[in-house]
Design an enzyme around this catalytic site. Structure first.
Site, PDB file in Angstrom:
ATOM      1  N   ASP A 158      10.450  39.460  26.789  1.00 10.45           N
ATOM      2  CA  ASP A 158      10.212  38.193  26.381  1.00 10.45           C
ATOM      3  C   ASP A 158      10.676  37.865  25.047  1.00 10.45           C
ATOM      4  O   ASP A 158      11.019  36.678  24.677  1.00 10.45           O
ATOM      5  CB  ASP A 158       8.754  37.904  26.546  1.00 10.45           C
ATOM      6  CG  ASP A 158       8.456  36.359  26.796  1.00 10.45           C
ATOM      7  OD1 ASP A 158       9.077  35.924  27.580  1.00 10.45           O
ATOM      8  OD2 ASP A 158       7.633  35.754  26.271  1.00 10.45           O
ATOM      9  N   GLU A 161       5.907  32.068  16.586  1.00 11.03           N
ATOM     10  CA  GLU A 161       5.956  33.106  17.939  1.00 11.03           C
ATOM     11  C   GLU A 161       6.997  34.365  17.598  1.00 11.03           C
ATOM     12  O   GLU A 161       6.541  35.276  18.084  1.00 11.03           O
ATOM     13  CB  GLU A 161       6.294  32.421  19.061  1.00 11.03           C
ATOM     14  CG  GLU A 161       6.110  32.959  20.315  1.00 11.03           C
ATOM     15  CD  GLU A 161       6.116  31.798  21.465  1.00 11.03           C
ATOM     16  OE1 GLU A 161       5.374  30.907  21.393  1.00 11.03           O
ATOM     17  OE2 GLU A 161       6.943  32.254  22.422  1.00 11.03           O
ATOM     18  N   GLU A 213       7.235  25.960  29.793  1.00  6.72           N
ATOM     19  CA  GLU A 213       6.081  26.217  28.930  1.00  6.72           C
ATOM     20  C   GLU A 213       4.813  26.042  29.814  1.00  6.72           C
ATOM     21  O   GLU A 213       3.958  26.839  29.444  1.00  6.72           O
ATOM     22  CB  GLU A 213       5.926  25.004  27.788  1.00  6.72           C
ATOM     23  CG  GLU A 213       6.986  25.135  26.754  1.00  6.72           C
ATOM     24  CD  GLU A 213       7.089  26.346  25.585  1.00  6.72           C
ATOM     25  OE1 GLU A 213       6.644  27.245  25.906  1.00  6.72           O
ATOM     26  OE2 GLU A 213       7.196  25.831  24.542  1.00  6.72           O
ATOM     27  N   GLU A 244      11.023  32.272  36.360  1.00  6.81           N
ATOM     28  CA  GLU A 244       9.719  32.863  35.938  1.00  6.81           C
ATOM     29  C   GLU A 244       9.188  33.826  36.703  1.00  6.81           C
ATOM     30  O   GLU A 244       8.633  34.875  36.258  1.00  6.81           O
ATOM     31  CB  GLU A 244       8.620  31.561  35.713  1.00  6.81           C
ATOM     32  CG  GLU A 244       9.229  30.818  34.679  1.00  6.81           C
ATOM     33  CD  GLU A 244       9.029  31.501  33.141  1.00  6.81           C
ATOM     34  OE1 GLU A 244       8.384  32.293  32.986  1.00  6.81           O
ATOM     35  OE2 GLU A 244       9.799  30.883  32.120  1.00  6.81           O
TER      36      GLU A 244
HETATM   37  C1  HMH Z   1      10.177  33.759  30.289  1.00  4.20           C
HETATM   38  N1  HMH Z   1       8.910  31.704  30.126  1.00  4.20           N
HETATM   39  C2  HMH Z   1       9.027  32.940  29.340  1.00  4.20           C
HETATM   40  N2  HMH Z   1       8.957  33.350  28.285  1.00  4.20           N
HETATM   41  C3  HMH Z   1       8.201  32.460  27.264  1.00  4.20           C
HETATM   42  N3  HMH Z   1       7.833  33.077  26.255  1.00  4.20           N
HETATM   43  C4  HMH Z   1       7.965  31.262  27.878  1.00  4.20           C
HETATM   44  C5  HMH Z   1       8.161  31.086  29.193  1.00  4.20           C
HETATM   45  C6  HMH Z   1       7.086  30.246  27.385  1.00  4.20           C
HETATM   46  O1  HMH Z   1       7.276  30.053  25.962  1.00  4.20           O
END
Ligand code: HMH
Length: 221
Positions: free
Chosen positions: A47, A88, A140, A210
């Site tokens: 991520d 973040e 999001e 996702e």
């Molecule tokens: C894969 N989707 C993914 N990572 C993230 N951090 C977000 C959405 C939302 O910020």
């Protein structure tokens, strides 16, 4: 159909796919406390790579909003999103060091590369603001719904993962996602059939990516 807002209509139509993204076995395992910590670490490393590509996507959205939006407040909402991403990125670095995940040595998996390439395709000036902002909402919203569920009544989320869940599951982030949804709905209401169908196809692609992204936490490839 003008009585029901577009996003709500799509969420009803594609409910099964939306649920696979927002109630994935990985996030459900966080919620019930059975999560495999090596899966969590794999997710964290992947991520971080995704978020690095997400920043220029949101920057490109800011540019589209500046050029195309009919409402000045859109820029402020997106700028707030960029500010949150700045925070973040720092959080990912701290969290990775806490879990001993070596970010610089983390290799992006195939799904991640494909998702990042998809984001890059949405950065093109050819892609309409309405399509891009709808994609932004979907990206999001999946995290917001997934992680808020890990904090809701009856959850057994391990203490050391609560901060992660809070990051996307907090009420402020929920409000922010709602604002993005309102922007997307407002734009979609004024859009041609062509743009509406492109935006819908983009939401479906986001939801599919996702699901695959969460699947990477299994570490089978
Ligand atoms: C894969 N989707 C993914 N990572 C993230 N951090 C977000 C959405 C939302 O910020």
């Amino acid at each position: 159909n003008k009585e029901i807002l577009m996003i709500q209509k799509w969420l009803n139509q594609h409910n099964e796919l939306y649920t696979s993204a927002t109630r994935h076995p990985f996030t459900l395992s966080i919620r019930d406390g059975s999560v495999d910590l090596s899966a969590f670490k794999r997710w964290l490393g992947q991520d971080y790579i995704f978020v690095r590509a997400f920043v220029p996507f949101v920057a490109s959205l800011l540019l589209k909003a500046w050029k195309e939006s009919d409402d000045d407040s859109d820029i402020e909402v997106i700028l707030g999103g960029i500010a949150a991403l700045n925070d973040e990125v720092s959080w990912f670095k701290r969290e990775a060091s806490k879990w001993s995940v070596p970010l610089s040595a983390t290799v992006p998996q195939k799904t991640n590369l494909e998702y990042c390439r998809f984001l890059e395709s949405l950065m093109s000036p050819e892609v309409d603001y309405t399509v891009a902002v709808t994609a932004f909402w979907a990206i999001e919203a999946v995290y917001q719904e997934s992680y808020a569920h890990c904090l809701s009544d009856g959850s057994k989320t391990p203490e050391e993962l609560k901060e992660t869940c809070q990051r996307w599951g907090n009420d402020g982030f929920g409000q922010y996602c709602h604002t993005l949804q309102n922007i997307a709905n407002r734009r979609l209401e004024k859009s041609s059939e062509d743009i509406i169908s492109k935006a819908e196809a983009t939401v479906i692609r986001v939801l599919e990516y996702e699901v695959e992204f969460w699947n990477m936490s299994r570490g089978e490839t």
